[in-house]
Design an enzyme around this catalytic site. Structure first.
Site, mmCIF file in Angstrom:
data_model
loop_
_atom_site.group_PDB
_atom_site.id
_atom_site.type_symbol
_atom_site.label_atom_id
_atom_site.label_comp_id
_atom_site.label_asym_id
_atom_site.label_seq_id
_atom_site.Cartn_x
_atom_site.Cartn_y
_atom_site.Cartn_z
ATOM 1 N N ASP A 103 35.806 50.418 34.262
ATOM 2 C CA ASP A 103 34.931 50.561 35.430
ATOM 3 C C ASP A 103 35.730 50.679 36.713
ATOM 4 O OD1 ASP A 103 35.678 47.804 35.116
ATOM 5 O OD2 ASP A 103 34.170 47.265 36.617
ATOM 6 N N GLU A 198 35.098 44.782 34.647
ATOM 7 C CA GLU A 198 36.144 43.913 35.191
ATOM 8 C C GLU A 198 35.949 43.720 36.683
ATOM 9 O OE1 GLU A 198 40.090 42.866 36.986
ATOM 10 O OE2 GLU A 198 38.781 44.590 37.388
#
Length: 430
Positions: A103, A198
Site C-alpha cells: 500500500d 502498513e
C-alpha cells in the site's frame, strides 16, 4: 562473491549489473499500480482497507507463480505469500523471510502515478509539472546523487512516487528472479510476504503466521543507502473525547460549555517543543491527527511517540493531565482512551544479535557501510518482532517519502538487491 561492481562509488558499471534493467522496469511498473490504503477503514477493521490493494496483490501473485516459487497464495486479507526452496544441499540452513508492503500512504494521492526517469542526473534543480521543484540545495542526498551522476526516478509531481514501498517489493522480486536464473548460487529457503495496510498501522493484523516457517525476517522498507534500522518508536494512539453542554447561543451565559473550545484549548496546551515539526533523532512527540465535533461533544485523535517505555508512559499521563485540567477549567468532562500501536523492536533484536550481524556482514560484502539509524516511525517489522519474529529493516533507496517530492535512486536500489543476494548466501553457509 559479488554480482555488481563499483559498489563503493557509483560508476557506469553499477548500471550494467545483470539485474539493473529488470529492477528498473519492475519498479516503474509497480508504482503505476494504484494501491493507496485508508486509515479510517483500517481502524474500523477492514482488511484490506481498500479494494485497489488487491490489484497489487494479484500482480505479485502472478509474477511469483511465473518465477516458479512454491506455495504461492494470496489470503483473504490480501497477504501474498510464497517460498523459494533451498538449493540442493542447503535444506538445513536457516530459512528467513523478506517483507515489503503493497500500500501507499493516503496523505498524498497515489492514483495515476506517472514516473519520470532522470538518467545521468547532473545535480541541477528538477522542475516537475504541477509546480513541484526538487532542489539539491535543500536536499543533501539529491545533491549527492547529482555528483555521482545517478539515475533517479520521480513522479510527475501530481502524485507521490510510491517508492515506499514499491521499491522494496521490486528489490525482493528481482532478488528472487536472480536466484531462479542462477541456480549455481546456493541459498537456503527464502520466504516472502507482501502485506497490505502498513501505512495505516494495521499491516500485521492478519499476517498469516501459520504459513511462515522462518524464525526471523527482514523488512525492505528503509530509505537512504546504508541505513540499517533495528530500533523504532514505541507508539500509542490517544482518543480524547470532551463532553460539553449545548444551549442556545443567545442566552448561553453562564450554562453553555463548548466541547469545541475544550478540544482547541487541549491541543494548544500540548508541549510545542515536543511535536513532529520540532523534534528529530531520538526525541519523541505528541501529534494531533484529527479534531472534530460539536458544542456538545468533540474528539481529538493524536499519536504519541517515544523511544523508551518510560517516555511513552509519561506522554500518556501528560495527555490525561492536560485533558482533565482543560475539562475542569471549562466545566465539562473528558474521557481519554490509549491504544497501543507498536513497540520499539530494539530490545527483542538485541536478544538475537546474529540476525542483525549477518545483515551487517551482507552490507559489507555488497560494499555498503551499515549506518544504524532509529526509525522515527514503525514498520511491519516492529509488529512482527513483537510477535516473536525478529525483523530489522533494510534501506531501499527511496527518499522524501509521503510527498510529491519523493524520489528513488536506481543505484541504491541496485545495492539493496545486492545486499539481499549477499544475505541469502551468508545464511546458506550458517
Amino acid at each position: 562473491m559479488r554480482y555488481s561492481k563499483g559498489m563503493n562509488n557509483i560508476s557506469s558499471n553499477i548500471f550494467d549489473t545483470v539485474y539493473a534493467s529488470s529492477l528498473q522496469e519492475r519498479f516503474l511498473r509497480y508504482v503505476k499500480v494504484y494501491s493507496q490504503s485508508d486509515s479510517a477503514k483500517a481502524d474500523a477493521g477492514e482488511m484490506p482497507s481498500t479494494p485497489q490493494q488487491k490489484d497489487m496483490a494479484v500482480l505479485l501473485n502472478k509474477e511469483l507463480k511465473a518465477l516458479g516459487l512454491q506455495d504461492v497464495q494470496t489470503t483473504e486479507y490480501c497477504y501474498t505469500y510464497a517460498r523459494l526452496p533451498a538449493s540442493s544441499g542447503k535444506e538445513n540452513c536457516p530459512s528467513f523471510c523478506l517483507l515489503a508492503h503493497i500500500d501507499t500512504v493516503e496523505a498524498v494521492t497515489g492514483k495515476d502515478v506517472k514516473p519520470i526517469v532522470h538518467k545521468d542526473y547532473d545535480g541541477s534543480v528538477i522542475n516537475l509539472p504541477y509546480g513541484i521543484e526538487l532542489n539539491p540545495a535543500q536536499d543533501a542526498y539529491l545533491a549527492l546523487a547529482g555528483k555521482e551522476k545517478d539515475t533517479i526516478i520521480t513522479s510527475d509531481g501530481s502524485t507521490l512516487l510510491g517508492a515506499d514501498d514499491k521499491a522494496g517489493a521490486a528489490e525482493i522480486m528481482t532478488t528472487l528472479e536472480f536466484f531462479v536464473a542462477h541456480p549455481e548460487i546456493k541459498h537456503g529457503q527464502i520466504e516472502v510476504i507482501f502485506s497490505p495496510d502498513e501505512e495505516t498501522g494495521h499491516g500485521m493484523d492478519k499476517v498469516p503466521l501459520n504459513l511462515l516457517q522462518s524464525k526471523f525476517a527482514y523488512t525492505v522498507d528503509g530509505g537512504h543507502l546504508g541505513e540499517l534500522e533495528k530500533e523504532c518508536f514505541n507508539a500509542f494512539k490517544s482518543d480524547v473525547v470532551f463532553t460539553g453542554k449545548s444551549k442556545h447561543t443567545g442566552d448561553a451565559r453562564p450554562d453553555m460549555v463548548s466541547a469545541i473550545s475544550m478540544a482547541c484549548a487541549f491541543v494548544n496546551a500540548l508541549p510545542h517543543h515536543q511535536q513532529p515539526e520540532t523534534t528529530d533523532g531520538y526525541m519523541g512527540f505528541y501529534s494531533p491527527q484529527n479534531i472534530n465535533g460539536t458544542i456538545e461533544e468533540a474528539t481529538v485523535s493524536l499519536i504519541l511517540r517515544d523511544f523508551t517505555k518510560d517516555g511513552i508512559q509519561e506522554k500518556c499521563k501528560m495527555v490525561e493531565l492536560i485533558a482533565d485540567t482543560t475539562a475542569k477549567i471549562y466545566g465539562g468532562s473528558v474521557k481519554v482512551t490509549h491504544t497501543k500501536q507498536y513497540l520499539n523492536m530494539k530490545e527483542e533484536l538485541d536478544k538475537n544479535p546474529l540476525v542483525v550481524q549477518t545483515l551487517v556482514n551482507a552490507y559489507s560484502n555488497a560494499g555498503v557501510s551499515a549506518n544504524f539509524v532509529p526509525i522515527r516511525g514503525g514498520t511491519d517489522g516492529s509488529r512482527l518482532t513483537e510477535m516473536g519474529i525478529p525483523t530489522p529493516n533494510i534501506f531501499t533507496g527511496g527518499h522524501n517519502y509521503h510527498s510529491r517530492y519523493e524520489w528513488a535512486s536506481l543505484s541504491q536500489m541496485i545495492r539493496t538487491t545486492e545486499v539481499l543476494i549477499q544475505l541469502a548466501t551468508l545464511w546458506a553457509n550458517k
